[in-house]
Structure formats: C-alpha cells, structure tokens
Enzyme design. Structure first.
Site, PDB file in Angstrom:
ATOM      1  CG  HIS A  96      -1.663  -1.249   1.466  1.00  0.00           C
ATOM      2  ND1 HIS A  96      -2.887  -1.557   0.923  1.00  0.00           N
ATOM      3  CD2 HIS A  96      -1.290  -2.350   2.178  1.00  0.00           C
ATOM      4  CE1 HIS A  96      -3.261  -2.761   1.314  1.00  0.00           C
ATOM      5  NE2 HIS A  96      -2.299  -3.275   2.071  1.00  0.00           N
TER       6      HIS A  96
ATOM      7  CB  SER B  62      12.293  23.579 -13.858  1.00  0.00           C
ATOM      8  OG  SER B  62      11.432  24.693 -13.898  1.00  0.00           O
TER       9      SER B  62
ATOM     10  CE  LYS C 219      10.214  20.858 -10.207  1.00  0.00           C
ATOM     11  NZ  LYS C 219       9.488  19.801  -9.549  1.00  0.00           N
TER      12      LYS C 219
ATOM     13  CD  GLU D  60       7.651  13.018 -14.736  1.00  0.00           C
ATOM     14  OE1 GLU D  60       6.659  13.565 -14.259  1.00  0.00           O
ATOM     15  OE2 GLU D  60       8.664  13.661 -15.075  1.00  0.00           O
TER      16      GLU D  60
END
Ligand code: ARG
Length: 457
Positions: free
Chosen positions: A153, A274, A280, A287
């Site tokens: 979980h 970024s 970043k 992704e």
C-alpha cells in the site's frame, strides 16, 4: 497494376485513403528478401527461366541499393511498398519484372513481409530486455545487503534489500522474454505461396521459400495464412506486458527520486531541468516510460479492434495492422533503453533508504515473530501485543528498539531483553532466508543464478 479492368483512375481521395506506402515503406528490406526467395524458387522450379530469375534478383538488389542510399520514394499511386518495388524493378530491368508476381499475391506477400518484420522486432526487443536484465543484476549484486523499506500500500511494511527489490524486476523481464520466445516460436511459419487466398496452381515449392526466409515450415492453410495477424497481436500483447512492467519500474524511480524519499539520484543524462525553478531535476525519462506504456497498450487495443469480426480472407482493414505495431515497437525500444540507462547509471542513497526502513516500524512483524518463537505466544495475540508496542513507540516518537525493556514488559511481561536482537533491520532481513526471500544470502543466490542465465561470468 489493374488498369485492364478500369475505365478511369482513382480519385484523389481514393489514392490517399488507399496508400500505405507512407508507413509500409518500413518493410522494404523484408519485401526485397521475400521477393528474392520467391523468384529464386520460381527459377528452380522452372516456372520462370533461370535467366529471368537471375535478372530479377539482380534487379531487386539494385532497387535495394537505391532504397538504402536515397530512401523509399513515396508515390501514392503505387499504394504500397510491394507495388513501389515492382514498379521500380520494371523501370530498371524492363518487362521481365512482370514475371516476379507469378504464383503470388500481395496478400501472401504482405503477410510474409510483416511477419519477417515482427520477428526481427521480437529479437531486438529480447536483446534490449537482456541488456536491462544485466543492468538490474549488476546493481542488485552491488546492493544485496543494502536495506530499504519494503512497502505494501506504499506504506512501510518490512525491511527488504534493494538487491531483492531490483531482482523482482529481473523476474518480470524473465517472464517477458519467455513470452517473446513463445510468440516467436508460434509465428515462425511462412505464408509465402498462399497467394491471394486459395493457394496457386503453379508447381511452387513452399518448403524452399520457407527455409530461405528462416521460417520453420510453411503455413498449413492458405486462407488462414493471408488473414492471420495473431503474430502481430502476440507481439503487441507481449509488448504491452513489457511496457507495463517498465512503467512500474519507472514509477519506482519517480517516487524514489522525489525529495521526501531521496532514495536515488538519477543520472543527469536521463533527467531534465526546469525553465523557471532552478533547483529542479525532473525524472522526465521515467515519466515518459510510464506514459508510453499507455500508447503501447493502446496500439494493442487498436489492432485487436481492427481484426475483430473480419471475415476470411484478406480485407483492406488489415492494412491498418502496421502503424500500431511500428509505433509500439519504437516506443518500447526507447523505453527499454531509457530504463537500462536509469538502472545502470543511478546512484542509490543507501543511508537514506536504511533510515527510512528504521523509521517506519518495519520490524514490527519481527517483534510478533519473536513473541511466537521465543515466548510461545499464538501469532494473533503476538500481533496484538506488537500493536501496543508500536502505539507506544509512536506516542513517544521513537523506534521500536528504542523502547526500554521496562516499557516493553509493561505491555507484556513475557518479553525479555533477547527481543532487541530481533528488532534491528539487519536481523529482520537476515531472518527472511526462506527460498526467494529478502535475506542477503538468498539475494546473492538469486543474483548468481541470474548472472549465469545471462551468460555473465
Ligand atoms: N497494402 C496492402 C496491405 O498493407 C497490401 C495487400 C493488398 N492486397 C489487396 N488485396 N488489396 O495490406
């Protein structure tokens, strides 16, 4: 090619909707190879003269050399790669080119070409997966003792080792490779010689063309052979399963690389920055692997729906078989390569992982197990006692092994100081030495077996 029956040519819309050359030009190598195998057999069987067969083969080599050098020309009037090649062949060698299409149809031709293409894609996918497995076992071997929290979980469950976690993906890919091998074995029958749908009256030798193209045997039913796209679907279904596995691994890296986790530092080469936030470092490659899985699965759905309900034999719907397969294969190859780089070049923050394992009461099961084995308490009761210990530790903001013996005995007097040996994360993983478990000795055995299977020292 069929001007004999038609009074006028196709409309512009007909030409455009009919043209598959924009995508099936990717089949040119397979088309040339299959044509050479076919005409060589025609020559050997005396269906065309030996001299014509030779002229046609040499002509096909010239067409191939042109494609190699300049690419395949895209003329919608020629519809597809088969007609494009035949038409160029005729320009190069003259009317003898017209003998190539004896005892064959574009229906068995396209099935053959496409099968050859998919077979190569299967082999390349398998090579990619083997490289990813090598990266996994290398990192797993280096981290057989690196302790991290194991999750259920996505909540801290029990300590595991990073090596064990990475080897889980090795196993998934092992099954994926066997899916590919299975698909390859099942698909490796030659449709060539099935002609349009019914076979041919010419005395062809299908065993010869089958062997020339490294098929195991010719297909046994001509109607099936020209209508079958199972082989493409088998590949796509294996590809979907692979993409799904890659997306799960990608997701782990995304989570692990987030600042609250901080388990992994991804290589700069597979990250982006970024344009506005200077701090970043984003896991874009991971992704996109996660995202591409959706497109690969979508390709599978697309072809299944295209094939659903088609009567025998060939229908033009089947021309739509290629774009989804080409797209899925391309996305999959990139995704495998990206994940291979990610696994090989990431740096794991093993201190951080270990701290996280210690923070989450991950050894609560070990306390319960200790109560069972050392104090002969039934597991359900031990579970309850342990729950009380976790609650107290939580209230005090300490780890389980930071509770004093007095505190533990206040919960249950049968606890003695032997319990502390069970509460460390090292003791916890070392105890899980059942076959396939997370104990470092088990993980090392898994890694050794995997290295052997992969042909690594
Ligand atoms: N371009 C076609 C395809 O990709 C080749 C087969 C055409 N056959 C036919 N009967 N129209 O499927």
């Amino acid at each position: 090619m069929w001007g004999g029956r038609f009074a006028e040519g196709p409309s512009a819309i007909m030409r455009e909707i009919n043209a598959s050359i924009p995508f099936d030009k990717a089949l040119w190598r397979q088309d040339i190879a299959a044509s050479k195998a076919h005409v060589t057999m025609l020559g050997a069987q005396g269906i065309v003269s030996a001299e014509d067969a030779k002229t046609i083969c040499e002509g096909l080599d010239r067409v191939a050399a042109e494609y190699e050098a300049d690419g395949v020309p895209e003329d919608w009037d020629l519809e597809d790669i088969h007609m494009t090649t035949e038409s160029r062949l005729a320009e190069l060698i003259g009317p003898v080119a017209g003998r190539l299409h004896t005892a064959r149809s574009r229906n068995d031709q396209v099935a053959t070409d496409f099968k050859l293409w998919v077979r190569t894609a299967i082999d390349q996918t398998d090579d990619g997966l083997a490289a990813l497995q090598r990266a996994l076992v290398t990192q797993a071997g280096a981290h057989a003792d690196s302790i991290m929290p194991g999750f259920t979980h996505l909540q801290t469950a029990q300590p595991v080792t990073l090596g064990h976690h990475l080897m889980a993906y090795y196993e998934m890919l092992r099954r994926d490779r066997s899916r590919l091998a299975d698909a390859r074995m099942r698909m490796n029958e030659s449709p060539l010689g099935s002609a349009a749908l019914a076979g041919t009256g010419f005395p062809i030798d299908r065993d010869v063309t089958s062997a020339a193209l490294q098929f195991d045997r010719p297909t046994a039913n001509s109607l099936d052979a020209v209508s079958d796209r199972d082989f493409a679907l088998d590949y796509l279904m294996a590809a979907s399963q692979i993409a799904l596995h890659l997306s799960r691994l990608a997701e782990e890296f995304i989570i692990w690389a987030s600042q609250p986790f901080g388990f992994v530092r991804m290589a700069d080469s597979l990250s982006t920055g970024s344009s506005i936030m200077p701090q970043k470092k984003n896991p874009d490659a991971a992704e996109l692997v996660r995202g591409h899985a959706g497109r690969v699965i979508g390709s599978t759905t697309a072809l299944m729906v295209t094939m659903k309900g088609l009567p025998l034999a060939y229908s033009k719907d089947m021309q739509d078989d290629k774009p989804p397969v080409f797209e899925a294969a391309g996305l999959l190859a990139l995704s495998i390569a990206a994940m291979t780089g990610m696994v090989a070049d990431s740096t794991f923050n093993t201190n951080r992982m270990r701290e996280a394992a210690e923070l989450g009461y991950a050894t609560a099961t070990d306390l319960a197990d200790w109560l069972v084995t050392e104090a002969d308490i039934p597991f359900r009761e031990a579970h309850h006692i342990t729950g009380a210990a976790v609650k107290l530790a939580e209230q005090k903001g300490v780890a389980l092994d930071e509770l004093s013996l007095d505190e533990l005995q206040a919960i249950d007097e049968r606890i003695d100081d032997g319990v502390y040996s069970a509460l460390s994360v090292e003791a916890s993983v070392a105890a899980r030495a059942s076959y396939g478990g997370t104990a470092p000795e088990q993980v090392k055995q898994q890694v050794a077996a995997a290295r052997k299977a992969l042909g690594l020292n």
